[in-house]
Write a protein that holds these residues in place. Structure first.
Motif, PDB file in Angstrom:
ATOM      1  N   ILE A 204       0.838  -1.202   0.000  1.00  0.00           N
ATOM      2  CA  ILE A 204       0.000   0.000   0.000  1.00  0.00           C
ATOM      3  C   ILE A 204       0.873   1.253   0.000  1.00  0.00           C
ATOM      4  O   ILE A 204       0.587   2.222  -0.716  1.00  0.00           O
ATOM      5  N   GLU A 205       1.946   1.220   0.779  1.00  0.00           N
ATOM      6  CA  GLU A 205       2.855   2.370   0.808  1.00  0.00           C
ATOM      7  C   GLU A 205       3.496   2.614  -0.552  1.00  0.00           C
ATOM      8  O   GLU A 205       3.825   3.753  -0.897  1.00  0.00           O
ATOM      9  N   GLU A 206       3.677   1.561  -1.330  1.00  0.00           N
ATOM     10  CA  GLU A 206       4.252   1.699  -2.675  1.00  0.00           C
ATOM     11  C   GLU A 206       3.228   2.172  -3.705  1.00  0.00           C
ATOM     12  O   GLU A 206       3.560   2.367  -4.875  1.00  0.00           O
ATOM     13  N   GLY A 207       1.975   2.304  -3.284  1.00  0.00           N
ATOM     14  CA  GLY A 207       0.948   2.776  -4.199  1.00  0.00           C
ATOM     15  C   GLY A 207       0.144   1.676  -4.870  1.00  0.00           C
ATOM     16  O   GLY A 207      -0.664   1.950  -5.765  1.00  0.00           O
ATOM     17  N   ILE A 208       0.360   0.437  -4.452  1.00  0.00           N
ATOM     18  CA  ILE A 208      -0.421  -0.678  -4.997  1.00  0.00           C
ATOM     19  C   ILE A 208      -1.839  -0.599  -4.445  1.00  0.00           C
ATOM     20  O   ILE A 208      -2.053  -0.334  -3.266  1.00  0.00           O
ATOM     21  N   ASN A 209      -2.807  -0.850  -5.306  1.00  0.00           N
ATOM     22  CA  ASN A 209      -4.218  -0.620  -4.981  1.00  0.00           C
ATOM     23  C   ASN A 209      -4.815  -1.832  -4.246  1.00  0.00           C
ATOM     24  O   ASN A 209      -5.747  -2.472  -4.730  1.00  0.00           O
TER      25      ASN A 209
END
Length: 443
Positions: free
Chosen positions: A383-388
């Protein structure tokens, strides 16, 4: 100790499957499934076990929903038993089956929980297997009919739909390796099953879009992305080949990319594609569910039928001898995010088998707690990496019939005494309660 937090919109759920927990296989108008038949094959199931009683959720669902609610779960992912709804595989609708699932859904909504339904978790009506099962193209159309019945009868009480659970297992374990029902070892039928499962998914989504229902619909895959055992080119290639063979033959057609060339060209596998099939398979979906348990290491070995061989690894093992590799989950989440242009993703199964023992009314399954916490860390990093990543469903809510392992392996966060059907929450259940409440830490 570092505290990690998931957003308020992150969905926390638990999961089971019909044949694994319901029991009542001869009640309520249900007809036999391929798993009822497979359980009667000598030596197919550890201990000669079967699903006649399982965790008896058919009779005890109200008790189970109450316990889910007490533990704070926000959603329950369960599967519908096709032979409970259409006993002949198509045609006549069994109203008793519909009533059971409507009652289950209502009890979940009464507790403020979401209803997440899987249409197919492997219990194909035996009457359809008698006609060729998934190797027969007509089964894909029978599935679309079954799905349409479910949409019409249950669409007002379902919050999220999944077409298929792990088509890899239905095709490969059922038709290639013979470990699951229907217990075949026939490559030619396997490639037909792969394509017809993919087609069934597409036909069901196509039918769903015509209903006007608004709940999200997607599919659940169990991706395999084994790492190369060495840096040698051939072993890197083996890992790519394994991913194509195990994962991309299901993922890429969903995305309109067709079957991977590594499989069709290098392995020479062909699928029974008819005009328009690939367009049907590539229907727009709203999410993909990911089931993750382990990761292997592979080398290239052309003496093997598909040129891939697993090699020993160093990680600790679960009670099922599955290596514990939390980072493998993050690698898969990254891959799916890249391949799908960041479609919403859910962890729809994750958990481990432990040698659980009841001691003075408690089950101290610390290994499972550690396993889960390590995988929560990977979810948080994703999530921190921007994965949805939108949610997490633990496998499993209850100990249950673990397919070819019978009742020997326990995946539940709630212990089931199969003699009395008593439910005993394990320490992992109380840990999940903390996590859902917002208290989640990892070392």
């Amino acid at each position: 100790m570092q505290k990690i937090a998931f957003g308020k919109d992150f969905l926390w759920g638990c999961a089971t499957a019909s044949f694994q927990v319901e029991g009542a296989t001869q009640e309520g108008g249900r007809s036999p499934s391929i798993w009822d038949t497979f359980c009667n094959v000598p030596g197919a199931i550890k201990g000669g076990d079967d699903g006649r009683f399982a965790a008896d959720q058919y009779h005890r669902y109200a008790q189970d929903v109450k316990l889910m609610s007490e533990l704070g779960f926000q959603a329950y992912r369960f599967s519908l038993a096709w032979p409970r709804i259409l006993p002949e595989g198509k045609g006549r609708v069994n109203k008793q089956g519909i009533e059971y699932y409507r009652n289950l859904a209502k009890s979940l909504h009464d507790k403020g929980m979401k209803v997440v339904v899987t249409l197919y978790h492997w219990d194909l009506p035996q009457v359809l297997q008698d006609e060729g099962g998934w190797a027969n193209r007509s089964t894909a159309y029978a599935f679309a009919e079954y799905a349409s019945v479910c949409f019409a009868e249950l669409g007002d009480v379902v919050d999220q739909w999944t077409t298929l659970n792990e088509p890899f297992c239905a095709a490969y374990l059922g038709y290639l390796y013979g470990e699951h029902a229907p217990g075949l070892k026939d490559p030619a039928q396997t490639w037909k099953a792969v394509h017809h499962l993919n087609l069934a998914h597409g036909l069901a989504v196509q039918a769903y879009r015509k209903t006007g229902l608004r709940a999200p619909i997607g599919i659940v895959l169990n991706p395999s992305m084994p790492r190369p055992a060495t840096r040698r080119h051939e072993d890197v290639h083996a890992s790519e080949l394994a991913r194509a063979f195990d994962t991309d033959v299901f993922l890429h057609p969903l995305l309109g990319k067709g079957y991977p060339l590594l499989v069709t060209k290098e392995l020479g596998i062909t699928y029974p594609i008819e005009a328009g099939d690939m367009q049907i398979i590539a229907q727009t979906i709203d999410f993909i569910g990911i089931n993750y348990y382990m990761e292997h290491a592979v080398v290239l070995d052309e003496s093997q039928p598909y040129h891939i061989r697993n090699v020993p690894v160093w990680q600790r093992m679960t009670d099922q001898d599955w290596p514990i590799v939390p980072f493998g989950l993050l690698r898969i989440l990254r891959y799916f995010s890249e391949q799908t242009n960041n479609i919403p993703l859910y962890i729809t199964e994750n958990g481990c088998s432990c040698n659980d023992v009841v001691e003075q009314g408690r089950v101290h399954d610390y290994q499972r707690c550690d396993y889960l916490n390590q995988h929560f860390e990977m979810c948080h990093r994703a999530i921190e990496e921007g994965i949805n990543l939108k949610g997490y469903f633990i496998w499993s809510f209850l100990d249950n019939f673990e397919w070819a392992w019978g009742y020997e392996k326990r995946f539940g966060i709630v212990y089931v005494d199969y003699d009395t059907q008593e439910r005993i929450p394990k320490d992992s259940a109380y840990m999940m309660r903390d996590v859902i409440a917002g208290y989640c830490e990892y070392v």
